[in-house]
Write a protein that holds these residues in place. Sequence first.
Motif, PDB file in Angstrom:
ATOM      1  N   THR A 151       0.575  -0.934   0.272  1.00 18.08           N
ATOM      2  CA  THR A 151       0.291   0.023   0.241  1.00 18.08           C
ATOM      3  C   THR A 151       0.731   0.972  -0.416  1.00 18.08           C
ATOM      4  N   LYS A 152       0.969   2.314  -0.761  1.00 11.52           N
ATOM      5  CA  LYS A 152       1.282   3.525  -0.701  1.00 11.52           C
ATOM      6  C   LYS A 152       0.296   4.662  -1.171  1.00 11.52           C
ATOM      7  N   TYR A 153       0.651   5.580  -0.824  1.00 12.32           N
ATOM      8  CA  TYR A 153      -0.154   7.205  -1.234  1.00 12.32           C
ATOM      9  C   TYR A 153       0.608   8.490  -2.412  1.00 12.32           C
ATOM     10  N   GLN A 201       4.479   9.325  -3.112  1.00 13.68           N
ATOM     11  CA  GLN A 201       5.623   8.813  -2.280  1.00 13.68           C
ATOM     12  C   GLN A 201       5.748   7.074  -3.194  1.00 13.68           C
ATOM     13  N   LEU A 235       7.996   4.440  -4.590  1.00 14.73           N
ATOM     14  CA  LEU A 235       8.449   3.251  -4.465  1.00 14.73           C
ATOM     15  C   LEU A 235      10.370   2.955  -4.627  1.00 14.73           C
ATOM     16  N   MET A 290       4.293   7.232  -6.707  1.00 13.46           N
ATOM     17  CA  MET A 290       2.956   6.406  -6.661  1.00 13.46           C
ATOM     18  C   MET A 290       2.168   7.734  -8.063  1.00 13.46           C
TER      19      MET A 290
END
Length: 810
Positions: A662-664, A667, A669, A744
């Motif tokens: 789960t990422k906002y 944010q 990666l 993201m």
Amino acid sequence: MGCLAGLGWFILLVAVVNIEAQNKPPIKIHSKCLGNLLRVDVSRLGGSFLEVAAVINNSSIILTPSLSSKCGFTIKKDHLGNAVIYASVQNCFAQNVDDKAFTTKLGLRLQSDNVVDEFYLVSVKKAAPNDYNLPAYPYSDPRKAAEQPMDAGFRIATVVFLTPEERVMQVDEAQRNGYGISSTLTRLVLRSPNPSRETYTKDVAGVPMTVLSTSIIFEKTKLTTQLYAGAACPQAQGGVFFTETSIRWFLPRRIAPLICPKHFRLLEVNMGVNGRKLEASEISARSYSLTLDDLYVIVEIPIGAAGCQIKSHVQDGQYFTSYMNELMLELLWTEDDTNEDTRYKVFLPVETPLQLQPPQVIDATVPKEMMFKASIGPVGYDVMLKNIRSPYEVLSLADCFARGFKVFDNMSPNGCSKVYTVEVPFTDRVVGQMKEMGVTIYTLYLTFGFLVLPKHAPFTATAYLRAKLEDIAPPSAVASSSIKSRLDVTLRYPKTNKTIQDFSLACNFVTKLIECFPNGTITAMAITLESVPSLNPRRLTLRDPACGPTYSNDQYAYFVFTANSCGTTRKFLPNMMLYENEISITDELELGKLSQSKEPEFELKVLCYYDINTNQAMGFNSRPRMSEPYADDARGEMQVEMRVALDDSYSAFHRVEDDPITKYLQQPLYFEVELMGSCNPKVSLELAHCWATLEEDKMSLPQWDLIVNGCANSRDPHPVIIHSVLPKGRVHYPSNFKRFELPMFAFAEDKDNLNRQVFVHCEVVICDVRNPVDVQCSDQDNTMKGQKLAVSDDPGFKSVTSGPIIIMRS
């Protein structure tokens, strides 16, 4: 493990310690007097076999295991190859004078396949006052003393073993069963093999102990007397507990098998290590602890504290350690109904479970000293540094010393381990250099190869060192130098004169100013400078004015000469020779013109370094190749894995069982793609194409390009960042890895529904790192530059997928 218990006070004083050898010993022998024990340490044995014998009346009696047990000797060899001999001061072969002075002589013989036998004599004399009286008989041969009755005195007649099944033995029968029994005017000595049929196990306050309980019956004409003698020893690791930082040993405060009355008083408690009693100040200095509660005497020592030994282990190429210590406790108590004192001494060797202890690298470099300095450790004394490996070569320690490296080991502060220190000059060829804005950055990557003795188990430790040094000295031209031009720009807002941005523009001109060829030919180019505008390059010469330029014009002069001509001098340096010359104006008329114009003098030093005693490999072909050979394209199965790192250190990764990730929005990666199972630095993993989809199917639509032809998608408002990979930690071959970072994002077709899952796909290809293809590892005739490769249209590509990744609103 051993334990001693006796009746009455027992005080021993050192009288004489003497070590003799027939020849100057190559080994090291050291003896200590430890109360009622003698300790002899024999080190530097190497591969020799040590035979120990007792010397009595000029005769040697070899101490076999059974005889050692019966007569009061313990002989053991530690993991470092050193031998330790413990001997009771009242051993069978001690010469006893009036029961006050005891002298023990040991013969040590070294035997090996390659060395002639060597013999050493160790003699230790001890003195002790009378403690208490026992029935006695004449003393002669100590092993047969119990069989020699005295006409008008007592003699030992029977030994009653008080096991759950009581057994009665005559003295000679007990001796045949491995027991040692003797007495003097003041002492009774009873020794038992461990284990024996007459010992039994008893739980004492939760600690399993091996117990021997006997009643010794003495006889005299129409008279008998009986004396109790017993011992109780904690079983191996009995009452010992480990934490990550300490060892704790619980010994029952009341040794029930040795105490008959209900009431007794504990008068004194002492602790020690390796048979030596420690004073309170030394206990405190070592951070040891000795405490008592209602049930136990408790010893606690930190793991790694002074007095311990480190034992090294290697499992799956990783370095583990265990800590060993031989603890000792000595108790003195009195029993109320007998008013007799008992001194009890117990030895307990302990070894901790294995702990992973990879050697740590500490960078102690001082850049101004132009030397990398680093320490690696700690490691045990059973670890040996075998070699040091750089990305280009493997150096033995002898090679390191010849190259000017300094490698040495130091004892750690606790005395239990050692630390290796290495010093490498910035000028060595294994050190990388890079210039940035007036700063030189030096880098060093080394792998240290260690062996754990005596099994020679290998493991490694890696050091990556980096140092910055400001360029204070004026620039100078050396072999293979080039010209660099830099323009510093400052943008200011004209109304407020506030600086908006500072930056520099630089151009490199790769023309080599100086070249040194293996056959001794030297070429040099002198270029005109703005600071000397009136310089005529045609007038420049070497030290010998007759040696002018081979070619010259208004911009430069080009010289070609040999190392033994034109005034070239030679100087010998460690492992290399230096040839030196100068380019300058030697014409007096020209010098006069320059002096009148107040221009600085022009001088270019020409330096060439040649290695001494260096082997150069040369290859010959019958006809020259038009280009370097490369690995042909081929079809084969390759295993490639893509992972998502927790942060930009790429040291830890999301696990498969943690999916989905789960990422906002925005944010980052961090992705890593690795060619699994490859140990070939000449193989390069390349990212041909990376894209994202909403479905796990890589062919599904919509798609968003992340990496195209190995480069970030220039149309992406938030493009990926491609990270470089350095040889550090688990990364041994950077060409086998690719790393990139992306924030993201939301697809243009899906802006109103952000809580969606995303899958990231990459197509990779493997190639030769020497292949000069511009963008990726395609055939030279079919480069991918400037065109988008369709997904999976080439069977030479491998696809990897990561996901799902959940996009959340911030």
